[in-house]
Design a protein around this motif. Structure first.
Motif, PDB file in Angstrom:
ATOM      1  N   LEU A 135       0.819  -1.215   0.000  1.00 17.52           N
ATOM      2  CA  LEU A 135       0.000   0.000   0.000  1.00 17.52           C
ATOM      3  C   LEU A 135       0.855   1.268   0.000  1.00 17.52           C
ATOM      4  CD1 LEU A 135      -3.081   0.908   0.375  1.00 17.52           C
ATOM      5  CD2 LEU A 135      -2.457   1.265   2.769  1.00 17.52           C
ATOM      6  N   THR A 136       1.917   1.282   0.776  1.00 19.68           N
ATOM      7  CA  THR A 136       2.655   2.541   0.969  1.00 19.68           C
ATOM      8  C   THR A 136       4.020   2.543   0.284  1.00 19.68           C
ATOM      9  OG1 THR A 136       3.809   2.080   3.076  1.00 19.68           O
ATOM     10  CG2 THR A 136       1.492   2.722   3.215  1.00 19.68           C
ATOM     11  N   ALA A 137       4.147   1.786  -0.792  1.00 16.24           N
ATOM     12  CA  ALA A 137       5.371   1.817  -1.593  1.00 16.24           C
ATOM     13  C   ALA A 137       5.155   2.716  -2.804  1.00 16.24           C
ATOM     14  CB  ALA A 137       5.734   0.414  -2.055  1.00 16.24           C
ATOM     15  N   TYR A 138       6.249   3.274  -3.323  1.00 15.97           N
ATOM     16  CA  TYR A 138       6.163   4.070  -4.541  1.00 15.97           C
ATOM     17  C   TYR A 138       6.384   3.163  -5.749  1.00 15.97           C
ATOM     18  CZ  TYR A 138       6.452   8.248  -7.418  1.00 15.97           C
ATOM     19  OH  TYR A 138       6.197   9.207  -8.356  1.00 15.97           O
ATOM     20  N   THR A 139       6.285   3.738  -6.936  1.00 12.87           N
ATOM     21  CA  THR A 139       6.663   3.052  -8.167  1.00 12.87           C
ATOM     22  C   THR A 139       8.044   2.409  -7.987  1.00 12.87           C
ATOM     23  OG1 THR A 139       5.491   4.790  -9.318  1.00 12.87           O
ATOM     24  CG2 THR A 139       6.954   3.429 -10.642  1.00 12.87           C
TER      25      THR A 139
END
Lengths: 449, 123, 518
Positions: A96-100
């Motif tokens: 959920l809270t990771a970037y590309t």
């Protein structure tokens, strides 16, 4: 403020370390005339979690949700049951809270799931490769048209009579900045084969939806043959991907590019978004080079271990700038994950059974409705959605049924505009519809007619 | 008797009469890093000097290739499609991009020779 | 005393080989579990979903039944949980640590917002239900619009763009429509875009059919006004400007820039990617902006989800409001109605961006975030974001080289001057941060700075967290300068994988699993 860790002591110490006397010194570059001295006008101040939750719960109650009514709406968004484990997994912090995944060494979770997703989409559509998703089915269709124009270096595009009209409008809007020659065929049932009449050697692509917007199944094979004979590409559009568990895949029927809405698998209705656009194509350098969006690809690390990276990114805007294949920056990351997990839980056996169930239930309802006075099922073929002619104004009938607590489908005029198909109703059935829902629909429809 | 010319955009031309073989210089190939893809022009295309007609890509960059002179594309090096690394291995030999005719030989006068290009890349 | 059990050691013996040298038999390493591909561990006959039997029916598939095998692998539920939990552990995440990606705004994602987005009145309503049955959902869209309009001071908002780039395109298409109505589409061809712009800006302008004219930066990292004045003219359609810009600097001359463009008959498009630095401190209306997209996933903290979904509503000035795309929301008595067809509209919508109304799931989260903060909290968000960035700028400048003099806004930009002659590149430095347990900053962007490192801590980092981060980076910088390069060039060595071969991935693309690979 619960989301802000700094306190006044921290702020004072930090300003001192920076060497300024007040926070406004850091905003000194904002022109004096444009500075806001007080708070933003017209907005309340902060609110507790309890207060915010209460407000949203009140708002939520002002809508009739699909789960609270016999529900038969489709038209490009379908209500299927999504296993609880799907929503649990996509809410894991690490997804959920990771970037590309631009740092592949610490993003293998996202990258591997994207690679798995690409494989599943390719298999489902019967195509060779798929990208890591686009915004939704309609924007994927528009991107596919651009892609076909670049591959063929032609400008003419034909939209079939069974293409969802809001998809057609999305495509027409998307090509406004270019010199495309758009042929939008008049919407009609049973008329998709007519695209062949509009084909010529200047045509970049024909865009055909299957099942089409009326729910009819379209044999793409003769269309593909006719298109290929003049060097035209067939773009196959699908808005209900569950159908691919039962219906011949576009790849098998000769499609060159597939653009689809993946919402049906893993993703809820959510009032229209976020959804997940699928884009698949043939394994041909020319196609892949001209495809929009991201691709995850397999490689190895320095120690020879298998791993995944975002690849072919020179097509994308952050490198190619004004020459990029598309201005798209994001994909539908978390929605692709939901799609992939749900499809992994279904597997081959589950998807086929789910699709068969949808079709069987739709057949059962179609038979019941066809037996009613003033109702006529118009489809010769369908998957889980069909059109019925009603004796009366379909929009009014839908409103009357809604008042009786039944969400009985979509009036075709909602898609095609008032004055078109005013007596036609689109009805979708999925595994979530029980016999009681069928009974309720029949009763409500009788009342409303 | 052929002669080598260079452009300021780091292309080389091997000119023989009114035809030329075109590629990117060994120096440019080194600067680009690992070449992963070359997009070649269409055979038969008529090009104007300065027009962008091909693209050479490394992992994180894409560079335009401009027509060094005006003329018509007569052949492209299709082997690069499957083996783009040839550009790194032999930029001014097997790594050629395309062959073209030269419609205006006067355009050659603005280009550099080996010595001038050596000077140019030292800057 | 009965001796029915044997004693076992309960304290470490201290006599173990170094962890890096230990090769395991399973391929797993402690908590880091080995996990093959879905298609290698799943099986076609497995299923994690129970479905009722298919009832008797006469099939109506028109002879188009699929007979070939799809090849999809399946899982039981426990197997699926393991597969995805194991994969998740290979990801860095905000919930795990500081995520200083400049221009990406990786701030905390409140879980209340996740809960509210799943309320049935938002999550379980169909976009084409009768509008009388979705007044709660439409009401939420209206409230969100009110907040966005209040924060920016603009006149209208188009909610349907599905991401920042989609919003950019929407805003630029409104500008295009306005120019077309003035009959100037053939003559107003140029869009001015600073060199420091996000790649989406030139890509968007090109997608709208405009020509791109690049604006170089001056020595302070801002738009070079001399050059701008020279370039402005009657053929300019618009300027696309990010403010604060991608170097983390506020464009001081923004009002003059707006005036210049307006006097020449053009429009001012603002890339709102960095709104999180200035909300509550200024209103973009007062800066002279005509159109701006707002990345709900950055400024208002809807989760990034490994690359989306996002949402990119566009706020518009009065002279562009008329061109907003379909569908849009209007007052209808006590409630709300969607205008979905051009025939119903008394405005001049330029078209339709996608099949439905926009990213409802993101709308709910963003509104919940705004209401939680309120007017006072949103202002504090900007202040703390800018304070945190300047604090890092001040601390890191001890060893690293800031790209420009003076204070910054919400992100601090460094160049690679401090690594000169060390044999360590920006990439090496970033990869060494991975071994320290940090996600690297944005590298090599913006393009106007050599070996750029763009650090955006956001307002949701504590001072203690910033200090630990700065301490690590300062020590790394010192080590690079001391000539110890292996730690950098070999990095990362402690991540699940070492550096990956991107050349190989691009030269011979493998974009899916195939049975023959097994």
């Amino acid at each position: 403020m619960r989301y802000l860790p700094l306190n006044e002591n921290d702020r004072a110490a930090m300003l001192a370390r920076i060497g300024v006397s007040s926070i406004d010194d850091l905003f000194a570059d904002i022109p004096a005339k444009a500075r806001l001295d007080g708070l933003i006008e017209g907005l309340p101040t902060h609110a507790s979690e309890m207060a915010v939750e209460r407000h949203f719960t009140d708002l939520s109650r002002q809508s009739l949700s699909a789960g609270d009514a016999p529900f038969f709406c489709g038209g490009g968004a379908y209500r299927h049951h999504v296993p609880a484990s799907v929503d649990h997994l996509i809410q894991r912090s690490e997804f959920l809270t990771a970037y590309t995944p631009y740092q592949p060494e610490i993003a293998q979770g996202t990258l591997q799931t994207l690679f798995e997703f690409q494989t599943q989409v390719a298999q489902l559509t019967g195509m060779d490769v798929a990208n890591a998703s686009l915004y939704d089915g309609s924007t994927a269709t528009a991107e596919a048209v651009h892609m076909a124009a670049r591959i063929t270096r032609r400008r003419k595009c034909v939209l079939a009579p069974g293409l969802h009209p809001h998809y057609a409008q999305t495509v027409q809007t998307a090509v406004q900045g270019e010199t495309m020659d758009m042929h939008v065929m008049t919407p009609a049932m049973g008329a998709d084969a007519d695209v062949m009449g509009a084909l010529d050697d200047q045509t970049a692509c024909i865009v055909v939806q299957n099942p089409n917007v009326f729910g009819e199944l379209v044999d793409l094979e003769p269309l593909a043959k006719a298109a290929h004979a003049v060097g035209t590409l067939l773009i196959a559009v699908t808005t209900e991907v569950v159908s691919l568990g039962l219906v011949k895949s576009p790849g098998e029927m000769g499609a060159d590019i597939v653009a689809a809405e993946g919402q049906s698998i893993g993703n809820g209705l959510s009032f229209g978004g976020p959804y997940v656009g699928l884009l698949a194509c043939r394994d041909d350098r020319k196609f892949i080079r001209q495809a929009p969006g991201r691709f995850a690809g397999e490689t190895v690390d320095e120690a020879g271990k298998r791993g995944y990276v975002l690849t072919l990114s020179t097509r994308e805007q952050h490198i190619r700038r004004e020459k990029a294949t598309s201005n798209i920056c994001t994909n539908s990351g978390l929605c692709t994950l939901a799609f992939s997990i749900h499809l992994a839980l279904l597997g081959e056996v589950g998807l086929r059974k789910l699709a068969a169930l949808n079709h069987a239930r739709a057949c059962q309802l179609a038979d019941r409705l066809d037996a009613l006075d003033g109702v006529e099922v118009l489809n010769q073929s369908f998957f889980n959605e069909f059109a019925v002619r009603v004796s009366g104004n379909a929009s009014q009938i839908i409103e009357d049924m809604a008042k009786a607590g039944v969400l009985g489908g979509i009036p075709a005029a909602r898609l095609f505009g008032a004055g078109y198909f005013d007596d036609v109703l689109m009805i979708a059935v999925t595994e979530t519809n029980r016999d009681e829902d069928f009974d309720a629909l029949v009763v409500a429809l009788r009342e409303a007619l | 008797m052929s002669k080598i010319y260079y452009t300021e955009d780091h292309e080389w031309l091997n000119v023989d009469g009114d035809t030329a073989i075109v590629g990117i210089s060994t120096y440019a190939a080194g600067q680009l890093g690992d070449v992963v893809f070359v997009e070649l022009p269409e055979v038969g295309k008529t090009v104007k000097k300065g027009e962008d007609i091909a693209v050479v890509e490394s992992v994180k960059s894409a560079s335009e290739i401009y027509a060094p002179v005006s003329g018509e594309i007569t052949a492209v090096n299709e082997a690069l499609e499957d083996a783009p690394e040839t550009v790194n291995e032999d930029a001014q030999g097997a790594g050629w991009f395309f062959k073209m005719t030269i419609s205006d030989a006067a355009e050659l006068s603005g280009l550099m020779d080996e010595a001038a290009y050596g000077e140019f890349t030292r800057e | 005393m009965a001796m029915n059990s044997t004693g076992r050691p309960t304290a470490p013996t201290g006599d173990v080989p170094c962890a890096e040298d230990l090769k395991t038999f399973s391929g797993s390493r402690g908590l880091m579990q080995q996990e093959p591909l879905l298609h290698e561990v799943g099986a076609p006959e497995k299923c994690g979903v129970d479905l009722p039997d298919v009832p008797e029916h006469t099939a109506r598939l028109g002879g188009l039944e699929r007979d070939e095998t799809i090849g999809l692998p399946g899982f039981s539920e426990p197997e699926a949980m393991r597969h995805y939990v194991r994969l998740s552990q290979r990801n860095y995440a905000i919930d795990l640590g500081l995520y200083p990606l400049g221009s990406c705004t990786m701030k905390h994602n409140p879980r209340l917002n996740e809960k509210l987005a799943r309320l049935p009145g938002f999550a379980d309503v169909h976009p084409l239900q009768p509008q009388s049955t979705v007044q709660g959902a439409l009401g939420l869209m209206a409230e969100l619009s009110d907040w966005l309009v209040a924060i920016t001071g603009m006149d209208a908002v188009a909610l349907s763009p599905k991401a920042g780039a989609h919003g950019e395109w929407c805003g630029m298409m409104c500008i295009r429509a306005a120019i077309e109505e003035r009959g100037e589409l053939q003559t107003r061809r140029r869009v001015l875009v600073p060199q420091s712009a996000h790649g989406t800006n030139p890509a968007t302008a090109a997608a709208c059919g405009f020509e791109i004219d690049e604006l170089p930066a001056d020595d302070t990292g801002r738009v070079d006004m001399e050059i701008l004045r020279a370039k402005i003219g009657p053929d300019v359609a618009a300027i696309m400007l990010t403010n604060p810009n991608t170097g983390g600097l506020f464009e001081r001359d923004i009002r003059e820039i707006a005036d210049l463009v307006h006097e020449a008959g053009g429009y001012f498009y603002c890339d709102g990617a960095n709104l999180n630095a200035i909300m509550g401190k200024t209103r973009v209306r007062d800066l002279g902006v005509d159109a701006m997209h707002i990345n709900l996933h950055k400024t208002f903290s809807t989760p990034h989800g490994g690359g989306g979904p996002g949402a990119g509503p566009v706020v518009l000035s009065k002279r562009l409001s008329n061109y907003a795309p379909l569908p849009y929301l209007v007052r209808d008595g006590d409630g709300w109605a969607l205008i979905e067809e051009a025939a119903q509209s008394d405005a001049k919508p330029f078209g339709r961006l996608s099949v439905f109304h926009g990213q409802m799931g993101m709308f709910v989260r963003a509104l919940a975030y705004m209401m939680s903060h309120g007017a006072d909290g949103l202002r504090q968000v900007s202040e703390d974001a800018v304070l945190n960035a300047n604090y890092l700028l001040a601390r890191l400048s001890e060893e690293m080289s800031p790209a420009f003099d003076g204070v910054c806004m919400h992100e601090a930009l460094f160049d690679d001057a401090f690594l000169k002659d060390t044999g360590v590149t920006t990439l090496d430095f970033a990869k060494a941060m991975i071994d320290e347990g940090y996600h690297p900053m944005t590298m090599y962007f913006p393009l106007i700075v050599h070996g750029a490192m763009l650090i955006e801590p956001t307002e949701t980092e504590s001072k203690e967290s910033l200090d630990r981060f700065a301490d690590s980076l300062l020590l790394l910088a010192k080590m690079a300068k001391s000539g110890d390069t292996t730690r950098f060039t070999a990095a990362p060595t402690l991540a699940p994988l070492r550096r990956l071969d991107e050349t190989r991935a691009a030269r011979t693309p493998i974009l899916r699993w195939k049975a023959t690979d097994a």
